[in-house]
Design a protein around this motif. Structure first.
Motif, PDB file in Angstrom:
ATOM      1  N   LEU A  69       0.843  -1.194   0.000  1.00  0.00           N
ATOM      2  CA  LEU A  69       0.000   0.000   0.000  1.00  0.00           C
ATOM      3  C   LEU A  69       0.879   1.245   0.000  1.00  0.00           C
ATOM      4  N   ARG A  70       0.532   2.195  -0.862  1.00  0.00           N
ATOM      5  CA  ARG A  70       1.335   3.409  -0.981  1.00  0.00           C
ATOM      6  C   ARG A  70       0.532   4.624  -0.533  1.00  0.00           C
ATOM      7  N   PRO A  71       1.148   5.512   0.237  1.00  0.00           N
ATOM      8  CA  PRO A  71       0.468   6.771   0.573  1.00  0.00           C
ATOM      9  C   PRO A  71       0.158   7.546  -0.702  1.00  0.00           C
ATOM     10  N   VAL A  72      -1.040   8.104  -0.775  1.00  0.00           N
ATOM     11  CA  VAL A  72      -1.501   8.817  -1.963  1.00  0.00           C
ATOM     12  C   VAL A  72      -2.020  10.189  -1.545  1.00  0.00           C
ATOM     13  N   PHE A  73      -1.719  11.206  -2.338  1.00  0.00           N
ATOM     14  CA  PHE A  73      -2.288  12.526  -2.107  1.00  0.00           C
ATOM     15  C   PHE A  73      -3.679  12.569  -2.739  1.00  0.00           C
ATOM     16  N   ASN A  74      -4.687  12.753  -1.911  1.00  0.00           N
ATOM     17  CA  ASN A  74      -6.060  12.781  -2.390  1.00  0.00           C
ATOM     18  C   ASN A  74      -6.431  14.207  -2.779  1.00  0.00           C
ATOM     19  N   ALA A  75      -6.297  14.520  -4.070  1.00  0.00           N
ATOM     20  CA  ALA A  75      -6.673  15.837  -4.584  1.00  0.00           C
ATOM     21  C   ALA A  75      -7.941  15.742  -5.417  1.00  0.00           C
ATOM     22  N   PHE A 389      -1.347  15.979 -17.318  1.00  0.00           N
ATOM     23  CA  PHE A 389      -0.689  15.766 -16.027  1.00  0.00           C
ATOM     24  C   PHE A 389      -1.333  14.643 -15.216  1.00  0.00           C
ATOM     25  N   ALA A 390      -2.577  14.269 -15.498  1.00  0.00           N
ATOM     26  CA  ALA A 390      -3.315  13.344 -14.631  1.00  0.00           C
ATOM     27  C   ALA A 390      -2.593  12.011 -14.463  1.00  0.00           C
ATOM     28  N   GLY A 391      -2.228  11.373 -15.573  1.00  0.00           N
ATOM     29  CA  GLY A 391      -1.577  10.063 -15.491  1.00  0.00           C
ATOM     30  C   GLY A 391      -0.208  10.107 -14.836  1.00  0.00           C
ATOM     31  N   PRO A 392       0.691  10.994 -15.277  1.00  0.00           N
ATOM     32  CA  PRO A 392       2.001  11.077 -14.637  1.00  0.00           C
ATOM     33  C   PRO A 392       1.938  11.412 -13.151  1.00  0.00           C
ATOM     34  N   ARG A 397       5.953   9.861  -7.321  1.00  0.00           N
ATOM     35  CA  ARG A 397       6.330   9.508  -5.946  1.00  0.00           C
ATOM     36  C   ARG A 397       6.414  10.802  -5.154  1.00  0.00           C
ATOM     37  N   PRO A 398       5.404  11.112  -4.345  1.00  0.00           N
ATOM     38  CA  PRO A 398       4.217  10.300  -4.064  1.00  0.00           C
ATOM     39  C   PRO A 398       3.177  10.426  -5.172  1.00  0.00           C
ATOM     40  N   PRO A 399       2.280   9.426  -5.322  1.00  0.00           N
ATOM     41  CA  PRO A 399       1.193   9.544  -6.293  1.00  0.00           C
ATOM     42  C   PRO A 399       0.236  10.669  -5.883  1.00  0.00           C
ATOM     43  N   VAL A 400      -0.203  11.435  -6.852  1.00  0.00           N
ATOM     44  CA  VAL A 400      -1.195  12.488  -6.634  1.00  0.00           C
ATOM     45  C   VAL A 400      -2.400  12.163  -7.507  1.00  0.00           C
ATOM     46  N   VAL A 401      -3.565  12.019  -6.890  1.00  0.00           N
ATOM     47  CA  VAL A 401      -4.784  11.670  -7.627  1.00  0.00           C
ATOM     48  C   VAL A 401      -5.707  12.886  -7.650  1.00  0.00           C
ATOM     49  N   GLY A 402      -5.874  13.461  -8.832  1.00  0.00           N
ATOM     50  CA  GLY A 402      -6.830  14.540  -9.027  1.00  0.00           C
ATOM     51  C   GLY A 402      -7.999  14.047  -9.860  1.00  0.00           C
ATOM     52  N   TYR A 403      -8.596  14.927 -10.651  1.00  0.00           N
ATOM     53  CA  TYR A 403      -9.668  14.472 -11.544  1.00  0.00           C
ATOM     54  C   TYR A 403      -9.694  15.351 -12.793  1.00  0.00           C
ATOM     55  N   LEU A 404     -10.227  14.790 -13.858  1.00  0.00           N
ATOM     56  CA  LEU A 404     -10.311  15.494 -15.131  1.00  0.00           C
ATOM     57  C   LEU A 404     -11.623  16.253 -15.235  1.00  0.00           C
ATOM     58  N   ALA A 405     -11.524  17.501 -15.661  1.00  0.00           N
ATOM     59  CA  ALA A 405     -12.705  18.328 -15.943  1.00  0.00           C
ATOM     60  C   ALA A 405     -12.478  18.953 -17.313  1.00  0.00           C
ATOM     61  N   LEU A 411      -6.709  19.698  -9.209  1.00  0.00           N
ATOM     62  CA  LEU A 411      -6.223  19.221  -7.919  1.00  0.00           C
ATOM     63  C   LEU A 411      -6.975  20.004  -6.848  1.00  0.00           C
ATOM     64  N   ASP A 412      -8.028  19.388  -6.308  1.00  0.00           N
ATOM     65  CA  ASP A 412      -8.897  20.057  -5.339  1.00  0.00           C
ATOM     66  C   ASP A 412      -8.239  20.044  -3.968  1.00  0.00           C
TER      67      ASP A 412
END
Length: 436
Positions: A69-75, A389-392, A397-405, A411-412
């Motif tokens: 399990l990897r820490p992820v930035f929840n954006a 930028f979403a996929g990269p 490291r660390p992974p950053v998960v945003g969303y596409l609009a 990145l909220d």
């Protein structure tokens, strides 16, 4: 042949003996480090890596812990994101989990040396947080709590058709209840149910009336539901317990979520038992919370199925620390000031733009997530980047998960604490350096 690339590949035992990799083996396990060594050796054979860079490459490939399990930035702006582990634990809860990882007094009374009640302090903290409850019980998730209730109370369960919902990943409330051996007595229609519908369905085999908060959808138009207070009044004197599954784990009413049911109000309105999740709006570990009448809670506790559903010492520790400790992150996210969020987004966007990136601050809408308040968006602010930028960012490291609009990656910031802003900016800049 001296130019044979296989002769340039460092030996496995030589690499594993390197002091830095030896330390990593002691921390992560020899097999995990050895696997990373073998991957790096293959890269050297393929000519993709210089032999002198072997040790740094292995270190770079290793995880920070022995877990995958990897820490992820929840954006994403989703505060309780199921795919990202729902609510993040507070520092106090994380510290409590670490302390409970060794041997503890989870079932030992240190004063007498005799066996003690399991999780008594966590249960006391839960009751203190919900004064309307006479007793409390904790199992491993809310679905388990519902299954235990259905099994222990037995017989026929009366439930409105409009509340026989799917709770995610294909799991459906009616199938869960029927899997326990309970029989369902459906009342009302998809969009309307009345008190008389419930009362006419009662019989000698009725084990309980169950109300399930729909949580992740809303039915509008020609609708009718029976509030807990009305249903409890109608069941008075009939000897049939009223069980309310409120889902999200909100302890008390919250000004930001005026329509979200909470445990204290639901019990005060007359529910005999209330069920909820511990890892949603409560902000604690995954757990199923059961609160209400002492006799019914004891009935659940003494049922054989409870043994299979009870939680471990680390869950009890995290739950108690969440309830007694400082405000957990999800509560801080709910109460975030929109002006502060905009200021953070503007500062981050300016920092990224100064480095040559196409970054701007924009207003956005965050969500509670986890099935809570589906039609109640939370005003927020985000940093807007090109869609590429979403996929990269997810692969970083660390992974950053945003969303596409549209054609932008957002990145909220409502789902991230201010203390993460610097690391978030560094992660975006590193992606820009590598991928653009």
């Amino acid at each position: 042949m001296s130019d044979d690339p296989r002769r340039q590949v460092p030996r496995t035992d030589t690499l594993l003996a390197d002091p830095e990799l030896a330390d990593a083996s002691a921390r992560l396990g020899r097999e995990l480090v050895k696997a990373a060594v073998q991957d790096v050796q293959q890269r050297i054979r393929d000519g993709a890596l210089a032999p002198v860079d072997a040790v740094p490459a292995v270190l770079s490939a290793l995880p920070t812990t022995a877990s995958s399990l990897r820490p992820v930035f929840n954006a994403t702006g989703v505060l309780v994101h199921t795919n990202l582990g729902r609510s993040p634990l507070s520092p106090a809860a994380v510290e409590a989990v670490a302390a409970a990882g060794g041997t503890t007094d989870v079932e030992l009374d240190l004063a007498t040396g005799r066996r003690g009640p399991r999780g008594a302090a966590a249960l006391a903290a839960l009751q203190a947080a919900v004064p309307a409850a006479e007793a409390a019980l904790v199992v491993n998730n809310c679905a388990a709590a519902l299954a235990l209730v259905a099994t222990a109370l037995g017989g026929e369960l009366v439930v409105a058709r409009g509340e026989l919902v799917e709770i995610g990943d294909g799991f459906r409330i009616p199938e869960l209840l029927e899997a326990t051996g309970a029989r369902l007595r459906e009342v009302g229609t998809t969009n309307r149910v009345t008190l008389d519908d419930y009362l006419r369905a009662l019989g000698p085999d009725t084990g309980a009336v169950v109300k399930v908060h729909p949580s992740n959808f809303v039915v509008r138009g020609f609708t009718r539901a029976v509030p807990v207070a009305e249903l409890a009044a109608g069941l008075t004197g009939r000897g049939v317990p009223l069980v309310a599954d409120v889902g999200s784990g909100l302890l008390r009413p919250h000004p930001v979520l005026p329509d979200e049911p909470d445990l204290q109000t639901t019990l005060a309105d007359g529910a005999d038992l209330v069920l909820a999740s511990g890892d949603k709006l409560l902000g604690g570990p995954q757990a199923g919370l059961v609160l209400g009448r002492a006799d019914l809670v004891q009935r659940l506790r003494r049922h054989p199925l409870y043994r299979a559903l009870r939680v471990d010492k680390t869950t009890l520790a995290a739950l108690e620390a969440t309830l007694r400790g400082p405000q957990p992150p999800v509560q801080q996210m709910l109460g975030a000031d929109v002006a502060d969020l905009r200021s953070r987004a503007e500062a981050l966007a300016a920092r990224l733009a100064a480095a040559g990136l196409d970054a701007v601050a924009v207003d956005s809408e965050a969500r509670v997530g986890g099935g809570g308040a589906p039609e109640h968006p939370l005003p927020s602010a985000a940093v807007s980047l090109p869609a590429a930028f979403a996929g990269p960012l997810r692969a970083g490291r660390p992974p950053v998960v945003g969303y596409l609009a549209g054609d932008r990656t957002l990145l909220d910031l409502r789902s991230l604490p201010p203390s993460d802003d610097g690391t978030l900016a560094a992660a975006v800049l590193e992606v820009a350096r590598r991928w653009t």
